[in-house]
Enzyme design. Structure first.
Site, PDB file in Angstrom:
ATOM      1  N   LYS A 186       0.849  -1.200   0.000  1.00  0.00           N
ATOM      2  CA  LYS A 186       0.000   0.000   0.000  1.00  0.00           C
ATOM      3  C   LYS A 186       0.884   1.249   0.000  1.00  0.00           C
ATOM      4  O   LYS A 186       2.013   1.201   0.466  1.00  0.00           O
ATOM      5  CB  LYS A 186      -0.844   0.025   1.286  1.00  0.00           C
ATOM      6  CG  LYS A 186      -2.015  -0.932   1.300  1.00  0.00           C
ATOM      7  CD  LYS A 186      -2.812  -0.759   2.590  1.00  0.00           C
ATOM      8  CE  LYS A 186      -3.973  -1.724   2.654  1.00  0.00           C
ATOM      9  NZ  LYS A 186      -4.985  -1.497   1.609  1.00  0.00           N
TER      10      LYS A 186
ATOM     11  N   GLU B 228      -6.345  -9.425   0.835  1.00  0.00           N
ATOM     12  CA  GLU B 228      -6.020 -10.525   1.749  1.00  0.00           C
ATOM     13  C   GLU B 228      -7.163 -10.909   2.675  1.00  0.00           C
ATOM     14  O   GLU B 228      -7.224 -12.038   3.145  1.00  0.00           O
ATOM     15  CB  GLU B 228      -4.778 -10.169   2.573  1.00  0.00           C
ATOM     16  CG  GLU B 228      -5.029  -9.335   3.844  1.00  0.00           C
ATOM     17  CD  GLU B 228      -5.651  -7.970   3.581  1.00  0.00           C
ATOM     18  OE1 GLU B 228      -5.491  -7.460   2.462  1.00  0.00           O
ATOM     19  OE2 GLU B 228      -6.308  -7.420   4.489  1.00  0.00           O
TER      20      GLU B 228
ATOM     21  N   ARG C 155     -10.326 -11.403   2.184  1.00  0.00           N
ATOM     22  CA  ARG C 155     -11.157 -12.494   1.652  1.00  0.00           C
ATOM     23  C   ARG C 155     -10.428 -13.830   1.710  1.00  0.00           C
ATOM     24  O   ARG C 155     -11.040 -14.887   1.803  1.00  0.00           O
ATOM     25  CB  ARG C 155     -11.589 -12.140   0.220  1.00  0.00           C
ATOM     26  CG  ARG C 155     -10.450 -11.959  -0.747  1.00  0.00           C
ATOM     27  CD  ARG C 155     -10.832 -11.190  -2.002  1.00  0.00           C
ATOM     28  NE  ARG C 155     -10.890  -9.738  -1.780  1.00  0.00           N
ATOM     29  CZ  ARG C 155     -11.218  -8.856  -2.696  1.00  0.00           C
ATOM     30  NH1 ARG C 155     -11.559  -9.240  -3.917  1.00  0.00           N
ATOM     31  NH2 ARG C 155     -11.239  -7.570  -2.423  1.00  0.00           N
TER      32      ARG C 155
END
Ligand code: BES
Ligand code: MN
Ligand code: ZN
Length: 496
Positions: A278, A350, A352
């Site tokens: 990110k 991540e 899920r």
């Protein structure tokens, strides 16, 4: 410090308390408690209404200090807004503002005379409960890792009484349970990611189980999960020194053998995005990526404290998503616990990947009568719904309706999003049964579609709380959502 709540039947002019809170509508309409105080004090409220010092604007507060003619030292006059159109949301807003104002005063106790106001569709129990929860929310302070600077010697509010009849008792009892659950959730989520690790969450769950009859806790570590085949969950945690855990709390509140309700919560204790890293700014907020776990654990705490008469399980897959030489990577194909293979196209999707294995395990282990997960799953849900509503996804119209109604009643609202099969093709992969991302459009929906593949045959719903779990910004705190929604849903199941 936790607030103590009680009910009282004392009249506002004779109540032996440091402060009485009474309501005034706009245009100078006094509630009956305000009128009592006004009468006993020779018009202390009306005078200020006439002078314009008390506007009655929703959420405004005016303090009268030591008016003669009543027993209490203070009157906090709370504006209710216009009488026409006064509704549940306004009542809650007013309660929050009143609680904030109360918190700034140097007093230990007060009595709330606003539970008498008419709120369409809500009874006295709701009015007391909502006020108590607002007060508890306002009283919460995060102090685990620092002492707030202005921490003075000022007396803090310790107890709040509500003027209401016996019909409000159930509301007060519910408030105590839900407040405890909300506090549990907020505290856990607010903790920094170097403290609140998967092990830490497991310890908190274990400690709660140890302290409560009828509650068991079971924790699977990565070695056991490896044996069982949690290939998807384990991949997410592989880049971190903080190893993943699967935490399962069981509450035996119903008949032995009765199918439980199941909550599942995303417990990513920090989400860097992994190899699909990110951007830096704001990344610290990803400590809240275990907000779903905090929420379902909080709802579990509330259920146990309220003593709901149902069996309940709460399952938290917990891991930390880090970049590392051993991290999983884009292109990897994982074999999930269900047997379905997953092509990782983005390691930042991540949530899920840990939830899918947890859903499979929960369904197999407990055969729940309904399974609800909560997760800070997608930025797309924040774009769609902002911070006011959680996204609700379910193929089961009856379950969706129940959850929407619970959220509406508890003022912890969700909004239903589609989960149509039309979206499923976005998850097609040339290398596995399913891809972990669905492309640019409808990100919150495709995330839910991904989860749906692992909830086949289950009565299942998914709450995307990415926008509702915490207040953004430097000093933003966890909100405790969706504890109130889930607790209400359970209460509603008890009334059937
Ligand atoms: N935890 C995030 C979702 C999130 C983002 C919650 C911002 C709250 C605020 C999740 O793991 C994530 O990174 N999702 C990605 C999915 C994408 C890679 C398909 C997202 O939303 O960008
Ligand atoms: Mn992510
Ligand atoms: Zn995440």
């Amino acid at each position: 410090m936790t607030l103590q709540f009680s009910l009282t039947t004392a009249a506002p002019e004779t109540a032996d308390t440091a402060c009485v809170l009474v309501g005034v509508y706009e245009q100078g309409v006094l509630t009956s408690a305000a009128a009592c105080v006004d009468g006993a004090t020779g018009g202390a409220i009306k005078r200020q209404v006439e002078s314009g010092d008390i506007s009655g604007k929703a959420g405004s507060t005016t303090l009268l200090y030591a008016p003669t003619g009543i027993a209490a030292k203070r009157v906090l006059v709370v504006g209710l807004g216009t009488q026409k159109g006064f509704d549940a949301a306004r009542y809650q807003k007013v309660a929050i503002e009143a609680a904030r104002a109360l918190g700034k005063l140097p007093l230990a106790e007060a009595t709330w005379y606003l539970a008498e106001v008419d709120v369409p569709g809500r009874d006295a129990a709701w009015r007391v409960r909502t006020a108590a929860l607002a007060a508890d929310h306002a009283a919460y302070r995060y102090t685990a890792t620092f002492k707030p600077r202005e921490k003075s010697a000022q007396t803090e509010l310790a107890s709040l009484a509500f003027a209401a009849g016996a019909d409000a008792e159930a509301g007060l009892a519910q408030a105590c349970g839900i407040a405890e659950g909300v506090r549990f959730a907020r505290e856990l989520a607010n903790l920094p990611p170097n403290i609140c690790t998967p092990v830490y969450i497991a310890e908190q769950a274990q400690a709660f189980a140890d302290a409560h009859d009828k509650v068991d806790c079971r924790v699977l570590d990565h070695v056991e999960m490896e044996k069982l085949g949690f290939g998807s969950l384990l991949a997410v945690g592989r880049g971190s020194a903080n190893k993943p855990k699967l935490i399962a709390l069981q509450y035996h509140g119903g008949a032995a053998g009765a199918a439980p309700y199941a909550f599942v919560g995303k417990g990513i204790t920090f989400d860097t995005g992994g190899i699909s890293l990110k951007p830096g700014p704001g990344m610290e907020e990803m400590k809240f990526d275990m907000g779903g776990a905090a929420g379902v654990l909080g709802a579990f705490v509330a259920a146990v404290k309220m003593g709901v008469g149902h069996n309940l399980v709460c399952v938290v897959p917990s891991a930390e998503n880090m970049p590392d030489g051993d991290s999983y990577r884009p292109g990897d194909v994982l074999t999930s616990l269900s047997g379905l293979t997953i092509e990782v196209l983005n390691t930042d999707a991540e949530g899920r990947l840990i939830l899918c294995d947890a859903l499979t395990w929960t369904a197999r282990t407990f055969q729940p009568q309904a399974m609800i997960d909560a997760a800070t799953l997608t930025g797309a849900c924040v774009i769609a719904l902002g911070k006011h509503a959680s996204g609700l996804f379910s193929r089961h119209d009856d379950l969706a309706t129940e959850l929407l109604a619970a959220g509406e009643h508890a003022l912890d609202r969700a909004w239903r999003m589609p989960l149509w099969d039309d979206y499923q093709v976005q998850l097609d992969s040339g290398f596995a049964d399913v891809a972990n991302i669905g492309g640019k459009s409808a990100g919150a929906i495709t995330a839910a579609c991904f989860l749906s593949r692992f909830a086949e045959g289950q009565r299942w719903a998914h709450l995307d709380i990415a926008g509702t779990a915490w207040d953004e910004g430097r000093k933003g705190l966890a909100t405790g959502r969706p504890v109130a929604l889930l607790a209400q849903w359970l209460l509603d199941r008890c009334e059937k």
